[in-house]
Write an enzyme that holds these catalytic residues in place. Structure first.
Site: not given
Ligand code: GDP
Ligand code: IMO
Ligand code: MG
Length: 429
Positions: A13, A40-41, A223, A306
């Site tokens: 994330d 979740g991107h 991840q 989630t």
């Molecule tokens: P990923 O799994 O690495 O793609 O990241 P996620 O999408 O799960 O979580 C990143 C969250 O931070 C998302 O809600 C993005 O919209 C948000 N986000 C990304 N870059 C920034 C930033 O520079 N500032 C803020 N405030 N939010 C950001």
């Molecule tokens: P993105 O790509 C954050 C974490 C789960 C758990 C562990 C194992 O959005 O960064 P799994 O379902 O893979 O067997 O869970 O890994 N986890 C993540 N945490 N971002 C993710 O993906 C994750 N994918 C799995 O929360 O701790």
């Molecule tokens: Mg994510």
């Protein structure tokens, strides 16, 4: 653009989706190489949010081909739902997406096993996303997985029968859970046959031909390095390699195809699920430091897959240095800098202390990391808003000093800074 691997180097994330989406117009291809619907991107374009789980984050761009590689585990229902959501938003997803014939499929019994195992572990659970990721990768390695290409095989019925027998033995006898029925599995297979087979391709071949013709390729990780099955906080990790090296085996290409590796990390740290987290300040279980709460609230730290609240804490340079090394990172991307706005002071963990000794690297065992206490350097915060700033010169002096120290202590140049969720909120350095 050079061929670039973009990966997370904390616990996921980090903002990979945003960075891949913003770099995608310069790439001819965006390719996912590992993980599955546990990811979740999030992409935000002019305030409009799209969350992707399996579809690569280049999908919103008309001239970018998106590939799902053999290293990913694909849940047909999730992928088809995602495709339908994109299509109803006007994105011609089928025209832009190809899926490897060698992809492993996540079937309903993988989710049932994931759930049963976590329930049985109780307090010792990993806190998985419940998407069947672990069981699907286990089946791959145990050589009983069902791949996309198997949907056309006359042996499929027998393989499914055999797998169901084994799974249901475990579910009913060992976990005391309900069995998975054949029609449930058939329904998933029908969806895959109807909607995914038309997109099936030899992804390795596509990449090789594109590369030969001078195309540029962006490899999208899921991840983060601390969730890597070898280099993360094992066993509190996901079931795939998440480091840059996984891009090769997960797509069928060699290291000579990669020019640079972007290590994406937040200006602080978050984690969802269980496992050690030395700089943790705030969580739903009662840790309630005000700075940690600031990070959770300002950063809107809830899981994109989630919806679980994320644990938050200070930036951990030991973790990031580890990620830089195990993934061969050539440039850091620091995201969510704006979330630090308004904190009176900001801490960086530069090393750990364990049993009276200084520790500069991440211990191999989770319990060893659990026993580490952070050694902090403290920096003044800033009161100005950095949200949406696009020029380095406009950043507060205190932010510049913090970033300079991060670069130095992580031994890696910062190449981009993200100052907000939107595609446009970026500073290129
Ligand atoms: P990923 O799994 O690495 O793609 O990241 P996620 O999408 O799960 O979580 C990143 C969250 O931070 C998302 O809600 C993005 O919209 C948000 N986000 C990304 N870059 C920034 C930033 O520079 N500032 C803020 N405030 N939010 C950001
Ligand atoms: P993105 O790509 C954050 C974490 C789960 C758990 C562990 C194992 O959005 O960064 P799994 O379902 O893979 O067997 O869970 O890994 N986890 C993540 N945490 N971002 C993710 O993906 C994750 N994918 C799995 O929360 O701790
Ligand atoms: Mg994510």
């Amino acid at each position: 653009m050079k061929n670039t691997v973009a990966i997370g180097i904390q616990w996921g994330d980090e903002g990979k989706g945003k960075i891949v989406d913003l770099l995608a117009p310069q790439a001819d291809i965006v390719a996912r190489f590992q993980g599955g619907p546990n990811a979740g991107h999030t992409l935000v374009i002019d305030g409009e949010k799209t969350v992707l789980h399996l579809v690569p984050s280049g999908i919103l761009h008309a001239d970018t081909l998106c590939l799902i590689g053999n290293g990913t585990v694909v849940a047909p229902e999730t992928l088809v739902d995602e495709m339908d959501t994109l299509r109803s938003a006007g994105v011609p997803v089928e025209e832009r997406l190809r899926i490897s014939d060698r992809c492993q499929l996540i079937l309903p019994y993988h989710r049932a096993l994931d759930a049963a195992r976590e329930a049985a572990k109780g307090a010792g659970r990993i806190g998985t996303t419940g998407r069947g990721i672990g069981p699907a990768y286990e089946d791959k390695t145990a050589r009983r997985g069902i791949r996309l290409v198997d949907l056309t095989s006359p042996q499929l019925r027998d393989k499914i029968e055999e797998n169901l027998e084994w799974v249901n033995f475990q579910l009913t006898r060992y976990f005391n859970a309900s069995p998975v029925t054949r029609p449930e599995v058939e329904q998933t297979l029908d969806i895959a046959r109807e909607r995914l087979l038309p997109l099936m391709a030899d992804v390795s071949l596509i990449l090789h031909e594109a590369h030969r013709n001078g195309a540029s390729i962006l490899f999208e990780g899921a991840q983060g390095a601390m969730l890597d099955v070898d280099f993360g906080t094992y066993p509190f990790v996901t079931s795939s390699n998440t480091v840059a090296g996984a891009a090769m085996a997960g797509l069928g290409v060699g290291p000579s195809m990669v020019d640079e590796v972007l290590g994406i990390c937040k200006a602080y740290t978050t984690r969802v699920g269980a496992g050690p987290f030395p700089t943790e300040l705030y969580n739903a279980e009662g840790m309630d430091d005000p700075s940690g709460r600031h990070l959770a609230e300002r950063g809107n730290e809830f899981g994109s897959t989630t919806g679980r609240p994320r644990r938050t804490g200070w930036f951990d340079a030991v973790v990031v240095r580890h990620g830089v090394r195990v993934a061969g990172v050539t440039g850091l991307v620091i995201t969510k800098l704006d979330v630090l706005d308004g904190l009176p002071e900001i801490k960086l963990c530069v090393a750990y202390e364990k049993d009276g000794e200084r520790v500069d690297t991440v211990p191999a065992d989770a319990m060893g990391l659990q026993a580490c206490k952070p050694i902090y350097e403290t920096f003044p915060g800033w009161s100005e808003s950095t949200l949406g700033i696009t020029s380095y010169d406009e950043l507060p002096q205190a932010a510049k000093e913090l970033l300079a120290r991060i670069e130095q202590i992580c031994d890696c140049p910062i190449t981009m800074l993200s100052t907000g969720p939107d595609r446009s909120h970026i500073i290129h350095l």
